[in-house]
Design a protein around this motif. Structure first.
Motif, PDB file in Angstrom:
ATOM      1  N   ARG A 238      63.046 -14.661   3.624  1.00  0.00           N
ATOM      2  CA  ARG A 238      63.632 -15.089   2.340  1.00  0.00           C
ATOM      3  C   ARG A 238      64.733 -14.118   1.909  1.00  0.00           C
ATOM      4  O   ARG A 238      65.771 -14.551   1.402  1.00  0.00           O
ATOM      5  N   LEU A 239      64.514 -12.819   2.105  1.00  0.00           N
ATOM      6  CA  LEU A 239      65.520 -11.828   1.729  1.00  0.00           C
ATOM      7  C   LEU A 239      66.817 -12.057   2.498  1.00  0.00           C
ATOM      8  O   LEU A 239      67.913 -11.859   1.960  1.00  0.00           O
ATOM      9  N   ALA A 240      66.694 -12.499   3.742  1.00  0.00           N
ATOM     10  CA  ALA A 240      67.870 -12.740   4.577  1.00  0.00           C
ATOM     11  C   ALA A 240      68.722 -13.901   4.068  1.00  0.00           C
ATOM     12  O   ALA A 240      69.867 -14.072   4.499  1.00  0.00           O
ATOM     13  N   LYS A 241      68.192 -14.672   3.148  1.00  0.00           N
ATOM     14  CA  LYS A 241      68.944 -15.783   2.552  1.00  0.00           C
ATOM     15  C   LYS A 241      69.610 -15.387   1.241  1.00  0.00           C
ATOM     16  O   LYS A 241      70.105 -16.244   0.503  1.00  0.00           O
ATOM     17  N   THR A 242      69.613 -14.100   0.950  1.00  0.00           N
ATOM     18  CA  THR A 242      70.232 -13.576  -0.266  1.00  0.00           C
ATOM     19  C   THR A 242      71.320 -12.570   0.115  1.00  0.00           C
ATOM     20  O   THR A 242      71.390 -12.131   1.270  1.00  0.00           O
ATOM     21  N   PRO A 243      72.149 -12.146  -0.852  1.00  0.00           N
ATOM     22  CA  PRO A 243      73.168 -11.126  -0.560  1.00  0.00           C
ATOM     23  C   PRO A 243      72.684  -9.706  -0.810  1.00  0.00           C
ATOM     24  O   PRO A 243      73.502  -8.784  -0.857  1.00  0.00           O
ATOM     25  N   PHE A 244      71.364  -9.514  -0.944  1.00  0.00           N
ATOM     26  CA  PHE A 244      70.830  -8.194  -1.260  1.00  0.00           C
ATOM     27  C   PHE A 244      70.474  -7.426   0.014  1.00  0.00           C
ATOM     28  O   PHE A 244      69.858  -7.977   0.931  1.00  0.00           O
ATOM     29  N   PRO A 245      70.838  -6.141   0.093  1.00  0.00           N
ATOM     30  CA  PRO A 245      70.626  -5.377   1.323  1.00  0.00           C
ATOM     31  C   PRO A 245      69.199  -4.848   1.504  1.00  0.00           C
ATOM     32  O   PRO A 245      68.882  -4.328   2.570  1.00  0.00           O
ATOM     33  N   GLU A 259      72.062   0.783  -3.203  1.00  0.00           N
ATOM     34  CA  GLU A 259      71.509   0.478  -1.886  1.00  0.00           C
ATOM     35  C   GLU A 259      72.587  -0.006  -0.925  1.00  0.00           C
ATOM     36  O   GLU A 259      72.644   0.423   0.234  1.00  0.00           O
ATOM     37  N   LEU A 260      73.448  -0.901  -1.398  1.00  0.00           N
ATOM     38  CA  LEU A 260      74.482  -1.426  -0.516  1.00  0.00           C
ATOM     39  C   LEU A 260      75.425  -0.324  -0.053  1.00  0.00           C
ATOM     40  O   LEU A 260      75.745  -0.220   1.138  1.00  0.00           O
ATOM     41  N   ALA A 261      75.859   0.521  -0.992  1.00  0.00           N
ATOM     42  CA  ALA A 261      76.776   1.605  -0.629  1.00  0.00           C
ATOM     43  C   ALA A 261      76.122   2.569   0.356  1.00  0.00           C
ATOM     44  O   ALA A 261      76.755   3.021   1.319  1.00  0.00           O
ATOM     45  N   THR A 262      74.847   2.880   0.137  1.00  0.00           N
ATOM     46  CA  THR A 262      74.155   3.855   0.982  1.00  0.00           C
ATOM     47  C   THR A 262      73.910   3.307   2.387  1.00  0.00           C
ATOM     48  O   THR A 262      74.160   3.989   3.386  1.00  0.00           O
ATOM     49  N   ILE A 263      73.432   2.084   2.470  1.00  0.00           N
ATOM     50  CA  ILE A 263      73.147   1.490   3.779  1.00  0.00           C
ATOM     51  C   ILE A 263      74.440   1.282   4.560  1.00  0.00           C
ATOM     52  O   ILE A 263      74.504   1.534   5.778  1.00  0.00           O
ATOM     53  N   TYR A 264      75.491   0.854   3.884  1.00  0.00           N
ATOM     54  CA  TYR A 264      76.784   0.689   4.542  1.00  0.00           C
ATOM     55  C   TYR A 264      77.303   2.029   5.057  1.00  0.00           C
ATOM     56  O   TYR A 264      77.762   2.130   6.199  1.00  0.00           O
ATOM     57  N   HIS A 265      77.225   3.063   4.222  1.00  0.00           N
ATOM     58  CA  HIS A 265      77.715   4.385   4.617  1.00  0.00           C
ATOM     59  C   HIS A 265      76.916   4.924   5.800  1.00  0.00           C
ATOM     60  O   HIS A 265      77.483   5.466   6.754  1.00  0.00           O
ATOM     61  N   LEU A 266      75.616   4.756   5.742  1.00  0.00           N
ATOM     62  CA  LEU A 266      74.741   5.251   6.807  1.00  0.00           C
ATOM     63  C   LEU A 266      75.058   4.583   8.139  1.00  0.00           C
ATOM     64  O   LEU A 266      75.176   5.256   9.173  1.00  0.00           O
ATOM     65  N   THR A 267      75.214   3.263   8.114  1.00  0.00           N
ATOM     66  CA  THR A 267      75.373   2.528   9.365  1.00  0.00           C
ATOM     67  C   THR A 267      76.816   2.519   9.874  1.00  0.00           C
ATOM     68  O   THR A 267      77.057   2.681  11.077  1.00  0.00           O
ATOM     69  N   TYR A 275      67.345  -0.922   9.990  1.00  0.00           N
ATOM     70  CA  TYR A 275      66.752  -2.255   9.996  1.00  0.00           C
ATOM     71  C   TYR A 275      65.243  -2.124   9.797  1.00  0.00           C
ATOM     72  O   TYR A 275      64.644  -1.063  10.002  1.00  0.00           O
ATOM     73  N   ILE A 276      64.641  -3.236   9.378  1.00  0.00           N
ATOM     74  CA  ILE A 276      63.207  -3.287   9.088  1.00  0.00           C
ATOM     75  C   ILE A 276      62.549  -4.217  10.101  1.00  0.00           C
ATOM     76  O   ILE A 276      63.054  -5.316  10.363  1.00  0.00           O
ATOM     77  N   VAL A 277      61.440  -3.767  10.662  1.00  0.00           N
ATOM     78  CA  VAL A 277      60.716  -4.550  11.659  1.00  0.00           C
ATOM     79  C   VAL A 277      59.285  -4.769  11.177  1.00  0.00           C
ATOM     80  O   VAL A 277      58.625  -3.828  10.719  1.00  0.00           O
ATOM     81  N   VAL A 291      73.239  -5.101   7.390  1.00  0.00           N
ATOM     82  CA  VAL A 291      74.678  -5.155   7.662  1.00  0.00           C
ATOM     83  C   VAL A 291      75.050  -6.280   8.634  1.00  0.00           C
ATOM     84  O   VAL A 291      76.241  -6.538   8.841  1.00  0.00           O
ATOM     85  N   LYS A 292      74.057  -6.959   9.205  1.00  0.00           N
ATOM     86  CA  LYS A 292      74.333  -8.124  10.048  1.00  0.00           C
ATOM     87  C   LYS A 292      74.114  -9.438   9.301  1.00  0.00           C
ATOM     88  O   LYS A 292      74.338 -10.512   9.861  1.00  0.00           O
ATOM     89  N   ASN A 293      73.686  -9.323   8.045  1.00  0.00           N
ATOM     90  CA  ASN A 293      73.461 -10.502   7.207  1.00  0.00           C
ATOM     91  C   ASN A 293      74.810 -10.993   6.678  1.00  0.00           C
ATOM     92  O   ASN A 293      75.556 -10.239   6.045  1.00  0.00           O
ATOM     93  N   ALA A 294      75.132 -12.272   6.919  1.00  0.00           N
ATOM     94  CA  ALA A 294      76.443 -12.806   6.534  1.00  0.00           C
ATOM     95  C   ALA A 294      76.695 -12.689   5.041  1.00  0.00           C
ATOM     96  O   ALA A 294      77.815 -12.369   4.608  1.00  0.00           O
TER      97      ALA A 294
END
Length: 309
Positions: A238-245, A259-267, A275-277, A291-294
């Motif tokens: 469900r999270l993958a269907k949203t624009p939230f990181p 969160e978006l700024a930090t995850i983008y900067h990190l990756t 990523y979460i498994v 960062v692979k979520n459209a």
């Protein structure tokens, strides 16, 4: 052989020595002003008091030389805008033992017109890497299965956790100073959106209608309560269907930008994974890589301002 100097030369030497000490002190003060990583102080009393009221017994933590190196390194990795904003607006950073949460950014009243802030960190964070810390945090969203067959793991690389958390907290300061998101006095106020929040958020802590999901609304950062870990695969679907990181990004628009700024900067800038498994009996059931979520990627161009020299 030691030769005695005339009195006038002794006096002159003392004056020159005093001048050198003053000059050194001035340079040291100038360096302190320019380098936010050196602004380590005991946390404001208001921060201690807030934790005491929650039943905790917080204690100031004195950094070891090795811990100071980790802090210095984290500051050095910031984007250009973060560097500039923190030089002007970071009053101090602090570390505590017996602190209930990971970090807290607080305004500091200095009596001036410039907004100043303190960031207080749980000192134990300095002993963790990003994967360890992020996995712990993500698991607070779920109640474990009785048979422990389900596992939720975050792969965030082996860099120090302070890098992630400091970037997140520093982004709060950048956000407040530059008004990336609105900052209304009341959480439920409807205000004019900024480019960042438009069509994503309706209120400070309420997503826009297309991204309100019945299951996601039950998760910890939306409801305050964890959900069964058996629901984790569907949660991330469900999270993958949203624009939230991240799930934490859904708590409020201020957490979303952090969160978006930090995850983008990190990756993207530090070339680390994130990523979460979710597995059951060691078999992968779900993977969420922001960062692979459209829908997430459509928002990344708004982060360009962080990197302008």
């Amino acid at each position: 052989m030691i030769r005695e100097l005339p009195l006038k030369w002794v006096t002159l030497g003392l004056v020159m020595l005093l001048f050198s000490v003053i000059t050194f002190a001035q340079k040291s003060g100038s360096s302190l002003e320019k380098n936010p990583s050196q602004r380590i102080q005991i946390a404001p009393e208001s921060v201690f008091e807030s934790f005491r009221e929650a039943g905790m017994k917080p204690v100031d933590h004195k950094l070891t030389p090795a811990e100071k190196v980790k802090v210095n390194n984290a500051f050095a990795l910031f984007p250009a805008l973060h560097q500039r904003i923190l030089k002007q607006h970071l009053q101090s950073i602090s570390f505590m033992d017996n602190m209930p949460n990971t970090a807290l950014t607080s305004p500091v009243d200095t009596g001036g017109t410039t907004k100043m802030f303190n960031i207080t960190f749980r000192a134990g964070l300095l002993d963790e890497n990003i994967s360890q810390w992020a996995t712990w945090k993500e698991n607070t969203c779920f109640t474990p299965a009785a048979d422990s067959s389900y596992k939720v793991r975050v792969e965030g690389g082996s860099m120090d956790a302070i890098i992630y958390v400091l970037m997140h907290e520093a982004t709060h300061i950048v956000d407040i100073v530059t008004e990336i998101t609105p900052h209304p006095a009341k959480r439920d106020t409807i205000v004019e959106p900024t480019p960042y929040t438009k069509n994503i958020w309706r209120k400070m802590n309420m997503p826009d209608e297309p991204y309100i999901d019945s299951l996601l609304e039950q998760t910890r950062f939306r409801s305050g309560k964890p959900v069964p870990v058996s629901l984790a695969p569907e949660v991330y679907a469900r999270l993958a269907k949203t624009p939230f990181p991240s799930l934490y990004a859904m708590a409020a628009w201020s957490e979303d930008i952090a969160e978006l700024a930090t995850i983008y900067h990190l990756t993207t800038k530090l070339s680390q994974p994130f990523y979460i498994v979710v597995t059951k009996n060691n078999v992968e059931l779900a993977r969420f890589e922001p960062v692979k979520n459209a829908l997430v990627r459509q928002r990344l161009n708004q982060l360009a301002t962080f990197y302008k020299p």
